[in-house]
Write a protein that holds these residues in place. Structure first.
Motif, PDB file in Angstrom:
ATOM      1  N   THR A 139      42.441  41.379  35.867  1.00 24.89           N
ATOM      2  CA  THR A 139      42.561  40.144  36.660  1.00 24.89           C
ATOM      3  C   THR A 139      41.323  39.293  36.385  1.00 24.89           C
ATOM      4  OG1 THR A 139      41.514  41.117  38.602  1.00 24.89           O
ATOM      5  CG2 THR A 139      43.934  41.183  38.512  1.00 24.89           C
ATOM      6  N   TYR A 140      41.362  38.053  36.837  1.00 24.15           N
ATOM      7  CA  TYR A 140      40.344  37.089  36.436  1.00 24.15           C
ATOM      8  C   TYR A 140      39.692  36.439  37.640  1.00 24.15           C
ATOM      9  CZ  TYR A 140      38.150  33.518  33.622  1.00 24.15           C
ATOM     10  OH  TYR A 140      37.228  32.716  33.007  1.00 24.15           O
ATOM     11  N   ASP A 141      38.399  36.179  37.512  1.00 22.51           N
ATOM     12  CA  ASP A 141      37.629  35.548  38.589  1.00 22.51           C
ATOM     13  C   ASP A 141      37.212  34.147  38.129  1.00 22.51           C
ATOM     14  OD1 ASP A 141      35.674  34.670  40.297  1.00 22.51           O
ATOM     15  OD2 ASP A 141      34.567  36.562  40.362  1.00 22.51           O
ATOM     16  N   TYR A 142      37.894  33.115  38.640  1.00 21.40           N
ATOM     17  CA  TYR A 142      37.640  31.732  38.200  1.00 21.40           C
ATOM     18  C   TYR A 142      36.269  31.218  38.649  1.00 21.40           C
ATOM     19  CZ  TYR A 142      42.632  31.575  37.287  1.00 21.40           C
ATOM     20  OH  TYR A 142      43.885  31.836  36.811  1.00 21.40           O
ATOM     21  N   ASN A 160      33.467  33.029  38.791  1.00 22.32           N
ATOM     22  CA  ASN A 160      32.432  33.596  37.915  1.00 22.32           C
ATOM     23  C   ASN A 160      32.793  33.487  36.430  1.00 22.32           C
ATOM     24  OD1 ASN A 160      30.447  34.466  39.800  1.00 22.32           O
ATOM     25  ND2 ASN A 160      31.934  35.989  40.506  1.00 22.32           N
ATOM     26  N   HIS A 161      33.963  32.921  36.136  1.00 26.10           N
ATOM     27  CA  HIS A 161      34.406  32.692  34.752  1.00 26.10           C
ATOM     28  C   HIS A 161      34.419  33.964  33.911  1.00 26.10           C
ATOM     29  CE1 HIS A 161      34.026  28.353  35.460  1.00 26.10           C
ATOM     30  NE2 HIS A 161      32.881  28.629  36.038  1.00 26.10           N
ATOM     31  N   THR A 162      34.867  35.032  34.493  1.00 28.13           N
ATOM     32  CA  THR A 162      34.983  36.264  33.713  1.00 28.13           C
ATOM     33  C   THR A 162      36.005  37.186  34.381  1.00 28.13           C
ATOM     34  OG1 THR A 162      33.729  37.983  32.567  1.00 28.13           O
ATOM     35  CG2 THR A 162      33.116  37.576  34.866  1.00 28.13           C
ATOM     36  N   ARG A 163      36.273  38.300  33.715  1.00 22.95           N
ATOM     37  CA  ARG A 163      37.210  39.270  34.261  1.00 22.95           C
ATOM     38  C   ARG A 163      36.656  39.851  35.559  1.00 22.95           C
ATOM     39  NH1 ARG A 163      39.835  42.539  29.305  1.00 22.95           N
ATOM     40  NH2 ARG A 163      41.052  40.659  28.975  1.00 22.95           N
ATOM     41  N   SER A 164      37.535  40.083  36.534  1.00 22.95           N
ATOM     42  CA  SER A 164      37.031  40.735  37.753  1.00 22.95           C
ATOM     43  C   SER A 164      37.148  42.242  37.597  1.00 22.95           C
ATOM     44  CB  SER A 164      37.774  40.220  38.986  1.00 22.95           C
ATOM     45  OG  SER A 164      39.142  40.301  38.795  1.00 22.95           O
ATOM     46  N   GLU A 165      36.543  42.952  38.537  1.00 29.24           N
ATOM     47  CA  GLU A 165      36.532  44.423  38.494  1.00 29.24           C
ATOM     48  C   GLU A 165      37.947  44.976  38.672  1.00 29.24           C
ATOM     49  OE1 GLU A 165      33.092  46.403  39.598  1.00 29.24           O
ATOM     50  OE2 GLU A 165      32.744  44.873  38.030  1.00 29.24           O
ATOM     51  N   LYS A 166      38.708  44.220  39.496  1.00 28.44           N
ATOM     52  CA  LYS A 166      40.022  44.703  39.921  1.00 28.44           C
ATOM     53  C   LYS A 166      41.048  44.697  38.778  1.00 28.44           C
ATOM     54  CE  LYS A 166      43.250  42.698  42.775  1.00 28.44           C
ATOM     55  NZ  LYS A 166      43.723  41.498  43.113  1.00 28.44           N
ATOM     56  N   THR A 167      41.907  45.696  38.737  1.00 27.16           N
ATOM     57  CA  THR A 167      43.065  45.638  37.839  1.00 27.16           C
ATOM     58  C   THR A 167      44.321  45.772  38.702  1.00 27.16           C
ATOM     59  OG1 THR A 167      43.052  48.025  37.477  1.00 27.16           O
ATOM     60  CG2 THR A 167      41.847  46.675  35.874  1.00 27.16           C
ATOM     61  N   ILE A 168      45.466  45.418  38.155  1.00 27.75           N
ATOM     62  CA  ILE A 168      46.725  45.565  38.896  1.00 27.75           C
ATOM     63  C   ILE A 168      47.616  46.517  38.109  1.00 27.75           C
ATOM     64  CG2 ILE A 168      48.704  44.396  39.929  1.00 27.75           C
ATOM     65  CD1 ILE A 168      47.219  41.780  39.747  1.00 27.75           C
ATOM     66  N   ASP A 170      46.823  33.956  32.763  1.00 25.85           N
ATOM     67  CA  ASP A 170      45.413  33.780  33.141  1.00 25.85           C
ATOM     68  C   ASP A 170      44.709  35.124  33.374  1.00 25.85           C
ATOM     69  OD1 ASP A 170      46.035  31.107  33.096  1.00 25.85           O
ATOM     70  OD2 ASP A 170      45.249  30.648  35.086  1.00 25.85           O
ATOM     71  N   TYR A 171      45.453  36.158  33.730  1.00 26.43           N
ATOM     72  CA  TYR A 171      44.822  37.485  33.890  1.00 26.43           C
ATOM     73  C   TYR A 171      44.112  37.893  32.607  1.00 26.43           C
ATOM     74  CZ  TYR A 171      48.123  38.489  37.816  1.00 26.43           C
ATOM     75  OH  TYR A 171      48.855  38.480  38.969  1.00 26.43           O
ATOM     76  N   TYR A 172      44.579  37.340  31.492  1.00 24.14           N
ATOM     77  CA  TYR A 172      44.103  37.785  30.176  1.00 24.14           C
ATOM     78  C   TYR A 172      43.032  36.872  29.584  1.00 24.14           C
ATOM     79  CZ  TYR A 172      47.924  41.032  30.541  1.00 24.14           C
ATOM     80  OH  TYR A 172      48.754  42.028  30.984  1.00 24.14           O
ATOM     81  N   TYR A 173      42.447  35.984  30.431  1.00 18.30           N
ATOM     82  CA  TYR A 173      41.257  35.289  29.939  1.00 18.30           C
ATOM     83  C   TYR A 173      40.250  36.357  29.538  1.00 18.30           C
ATOM     84  CZ  TYR A 173      42.099  30.362  30.969  1.00 18.30           C
ATOM     85  OH  TYR A 173      42.565  29.074  30.939  1.00 18.30           O
TER      86      TYR A 173
END
Ligand code: C5P
Length: 206
Positions: free
Chosen positions: A86-89, A91-99, A39-42
């Motif tokens: 990472t993904y923000d469910y 807002n239905h898009t990638r979030s700013e944060k990475t891991i 899901d991180y890769y949406y």
């Protein structure tokens, strides 16, 4: 450097993949293991309006940036550190944060389409499909999406009937045939989880 063992854990939404994965991770405490959620890769949808994002089919293989997932896995296997999106469910898009992920002996890739892409499958040493009846999957999904993903009951039911259910039958269920092991009933299947833990431990020692 020791070989990286890559484990794929697939299954429908609400099947208990996450529960199986967390029990395997608990059994492997002390080992060098990382979990990468598919899901991180949406795909990033920053270019779309919120209304347009609501119309996206998130249960279609095209919704995922599998190329990036495959590249990240290859890099990790080659001893490189990677930045994973990472993904923000809500807002239905990638979030700013990475891991930041460091190379590990074992990488578990968990997601509805973990076994759908042949290039991704080719990287995997063990492929698992968590197989759970549809009634349990939708009940779990209602609770999870309302509590954790900012959804309403109506939206969850509508999305399930129009998208999740047909896409599951068309794209997810057929990937069962690629699995080495099919685990019925997800996280409550302690025998299957113990067998998988032993198998993974044996691969680490190779
Ligand atoms: O965690 P789980 O495997 O259930 O996550 C996959 C599900 O997330 C998909 O079935 C998809 O319908 C849902 N999803 C969503 N909204 C998004 C992205 C994914 O409802 N923006």
């Amino acid at each position: 450097m020791s070989k990286t063992t890559i484990i794929g854990i697939a299954g429908g939404s609400g099947s208990g993949k996450t529960s199986v994965t967390s029990k395997i991770l608990k059994n492997l405490e002390g080992y060098s293991v990382a979990l990468i959620e598919q899901d991180y890769y949406y795909k990033n949808q920053d270019h779309l309006t919120f209304e347009e994002r609501l119309k996206t089919n998130y249960d279609h293989p095209f919704a995922f940036d599998n190329e990036l997932l495959i590249q990240n896995l290859k890099d990790l296997r080659n001893g490189k550190t990677v930045e994973v999106p990472t993904y923000d469910y809500s807002n239905h898009t990638r979030s700013e944060k990475t891991i930041t992920f460091e190379p590990k002996d074992v990488i578990i890739v968990e997601g509805i389409f973990a076994l759908e892409n042949s290039n991704l499958r080719d990287l995997m040493d063990v492929k698992i499909y968590v197989d759970t009846d549809a009634d349990l999957r939708i009940l779990r999904r209602i609770v999870r999406d309302i509590e954790e993903r900012g959804r309403t009951m109506e939206s969850v039911i509508d999305q399930y009937l129009t998208v999740v259910r047909p896409m599951h039958n068309q794209f997810i269920e057929p990937t069962k045939k690629y699995a080495d092991i099919i685990i019925p009933e997800g996280g409550s299947n302690s025998v299957a989880i113990d067998i998988m833990t032993t198998k993974i431990q044996s691969l680490i020692q190779v």
